[in-house]
Design a protein around this motif. Structure first.
Motif, short mmCIF file in Angstrom:
data_model
loop_
_atom_site.label_atom_id
_atom_site.label_comp_id
_atom_site.label_asym_id
_atom_site.label_seq_id
_atom_site.Cartn_x
_atom_site.Cartn_y
_atom_site.Cartn_z
N GLN A 185 -5.02 23.07 0.38
CA GLN A 185 -4.69 22.33 -0.85
C GLN A 185 -4.21 20.91 -0.50
OE1 GLN A 185 -1.92 24.59 -3.27
NE2 GLN A 185 -1.34 22.77 -4.40
N VAL A 186 -3.33 20.81 0.50
CA VAL A 186 -2.81 19.50 0.91
C VAL A 186 -3.95 18.62 1.43
CG1 VAL A 186 -1.36 18.32 2.62
CG2 VAL A 186 -0.46 20.31 1.38
N LEU A 187 -4.83 19.21 2.27
CA LEU A 187 -5.92 18.43 2.86
C LEU A 187 -6.84 17.85 1.80
CD1 LEU A 187 -6.90 20.65 5.93
CD2 LEU A 187 -5.62 18.53 5.95
N GLY A 188 -6.98 18.56 0.68
CA GLY A 188 -7.83 18.08 -0.40
C GLY A 188 -7.21 16.94 -1.18
N ASP A 189 -5.90 16.71 -1.02
CA ASP A 189 -5.20 15.72 -1.84
C ASP A 189 -4.82 14.44 -1.11
OD1 ASP A 189 -5.32 17.43 -3.98
OD2 ASP A 189 -3.29 18.23 -3.72
N SER B 128 -13.69 21.58 10.66
CA SER B 128 -13.34 21.92 9.27
C SER B 128 -12.97 20.67 8.45
CB SER B 128 -12.18 22.91 9.24
OG SER B 128 -10.95 22.26 9.55
N LEU B 129 -12.63 19.57 9.12
CA LEU B 129 -12.24 18.35 8.40
C LEU B 129 -13.40 17.75 7.60
CD1 LEU B 129 -9.91 16.57 11.00
CD2 LEU B 129 -9.34 18.28 9.27
N SER B 130 -14.63 18.15 7.92
CA SER B 130 -15.80 17.68 7.15
C SER B 130 -15.72 18.18 5.70
CB SER B 130 -17.10 18.16 7.79
OG SER B 130 -17.22 17.61 9.08
N GLY B 131 -14.95 19.23 5.48
CA GLY B 131 -14.78 19.76 4.12
C GLY B 131 -13.89 18.89 3.25
N TYR B 132 -13.34 17.81 3.82
CA TYR B 132 -12.44 16.93 3.06
C TYR B 132 -12.95 15.49 3.18
CZ TYR B 132 -9.92 21.21 3.76
OH TYR B 132 -9.60 22.55 3.81
N PRO B 133 -14.09 15.20 2.54
CA PRO B 133 -14.73 13.89 2.74
C PRO B 133 -13.93 12.72 2.18
CG PRO B 133 -15.85 15.17 1.01
CD PRO B 133 -14.87 16.08 1.65
N ARG B 134 -13.01 12.99 1.24
CA ARG B 134 -12.25 11.91 0.61
C ARG B 134 -11.30 11.24 1.60
NH1 ARG B 134 -7.24 12.05 -1.54
NH2 ARG B 134 -6.71 10.38 -2.98
N ALA B 135 -10.75 12.03 2.53
CA ALA B 135 -9.71 11.52 3.44
C ALA B 135 -10.31 10.85 4.67
CB ALA B 135 -8.80 12.66 3.87
N LYS B 136 -9.68 9.74 5.08
CA LYS B 136 -10.02 9.14 6.38
C LYS B 136 -9.41 10.02 7.47
CE LYS B 136 -10.08 4.37 4.64
NZ LYS B 136 -9.48 4.47 3.30
N ARG C 75 0.84 -1.20 0.00
CA ARG C 75 0.00 0.00 0.00
C ARG C 75 0.88 1.25 0.00
NH1 ARG C 75 -5.33 -0.81 1.78
NH2 ARG C 75 -5.79 -3.00 2.22
N SER C 76 0.40 2.29 -0.65
CA SER C 76 1.15 3.56 -0.62
C SER C 76 0.18 4.72 -0.77
CB SER C 76 2.18 3.59 -1.76
OG SER C 76 1.53 3.50 -3.01
N GLY C 77 0.54 5.84 -0.15
CA GLY C 77 -0.32 7.00 -0.24
C GLY C 77 0.18 8.13 0.65
N PHE C 78 -0.67 9.13 0.79
CA PHE C 78 -0.29 10.38 1.45
C PHE C 78 -1.08 10.60 2.73
CE2 PHE C 78 0.77 10.78 -2.97
CZ PHE C 78 1.95 11.50 -2.99
N ALA C 79 -0.38 11.07 3.76
CA ALA C 79 -1.03 11.45 5.02
C ALA C 79 -0.51 12.82 5.43
CB ALA C 79 -0.72 10.43 6.11
N THR C 80 -1.31 13.55 6.16
CA THR C 80 -0.83 14.81 6.72
C THR C 80 -1.34 14.96 8.14
OG1 THR C 80 -0.53 17.18 6.29
CG2 THR C 80 -2.76 16.32 6.00
#
Length: 297
Positions: A81-85, A109-117, A5-10
């Motif tokens: 921008q980062v949170l959206g990606d 505010s994290l509700s604005g980024y539904p894609r991210a867990k 698995r690979s991906g991005f976290a912030t």
């Protein structure tokens, strides 16, 4: 490659909740500078964590804050921008401080980024009592109903970091490594050196000054016939009075900044370093779009 698995976290949170310290601890090498001063991180710095079952790319971002300058606005835009990606957002709260309005605002505010867990992380457990940690876990858990997990840890003591990495990699999509083996950051050498100098300059300065400090690297060159690397850099401030503070009486403070920075730079370049620092004034650069552009913001 199977089951990789690979991906991005912030990591997000108020300034000074330990995001950069956590990034460095997970990567196992210093890729982001740390300081007690707010807004120490100014760019999206990628730290890369390699494990047998996955690769985690951690994007270290500035703390979310109410901007007072154009620089502040641009830093907040960068975080958005980062949170959206990213694939996973880790929301950080220190175990040593009660959850406050700033934490609540960021969590909402994290509700604005539904894609991210979303993962809640209680940091600095080494500095807190068991009762404080329990209280913080309950407070954080109540902030949102969709936490994928809630993890207490200490980056400085190295406690529970393996638990966090396992959780984060488990939430990443299936896919090959995004960076080659052995790479710990995508930061350029110039940028890493500039950040080390800025970290040294931040130490011990008065509260109003940190925001005004920027660093540019003019030149890096190996000196012929020696194991010495010559580095020429500028420390940029906004006012003449700040220039005096950075230089110090008879240049004592600047010499101290140079010595501290050199100690951080030499392991990075692998040679002894001759570091030439000049302090320059760029009037109100935090509010000037042209100067911000020149400084890479």
């Amino acid at each position: 490659m199977t089951d990789f698995r690979s991906g991005f976290a912030t990591f997000v949170g108020r300034p000074n909740v330990g995001k950069s310290t956590l990034t460095n601890a997970l990567v196992g090498e210093k890729v982001a500078i740390t300081s007690e001063k707010p807004q120490t991180t100014r760019r999206a710095i990628r730290g890369i964590v390699n494990r047998a079952d996955g690769q985690l790319v951690i994007v270290d971002t500035p703390g979310i804050h109410r901007p007072r300058t154009l620089l502040g606005e641009r830093l907040n835009n960068l975080v958005e921008q980062v949170l959206g990606d990213v694939d996973v957002i880790g929301f950080c709260v220190p175990a040593t401080e009660k959850v406050g309005p700033g934490d609540r605002r960021i969590a909402e505010s994290l509700s604005g980024y539904p894609r991210a867990k979303k993962v809640a992380i209680v940091t600095k457990t080494d500095a807190a009592s068991r009762d404080q940690i329990t209280e913080r876990l309950l407070e954080v858990d109540a902030l949102r109903e969709d936490w994928a997990s809630v993890i207490p840890l200490s980056a400085t003591a190295g406690e529970q970091l393996d638990v966090l990495v396992a959780e984060l990699i488990g939430m990443m999509p299936d896919g090959p490594p995004l960076y080659g083996e052995g790479i710990v950051t995508d930061e350029s050498l110039d940028d890493r050196i500039a950040e080390i100098i800025r970290e040294a300059a931040l130490e011990g300065v008065r509260d109003e000054l940190p925001h005004s400090i920027a660093v540019t690297v003019e030149d890096i060159a190996a000196r012929e016939g020696t194991d010495l690397t010559d580095i020429y850099a500028n420390i940029i401030v906004e006012r003449d009075s700040q220039k005096g503070i950075i230089i110090g009486p008879k240049g004592s403070r600047l010499a101290d900044v140079g010595a501290r920075a050199r100690a951080g730079i030499e392991p990075l370049v692998g040679t002894r370093v001759f570091l030439s620092l000049r302090v320059r004034v760029a009037k109100e650069w935090q509010r000037d779009p042209k100067q911000l552009g020149r400084l890479g913001f």
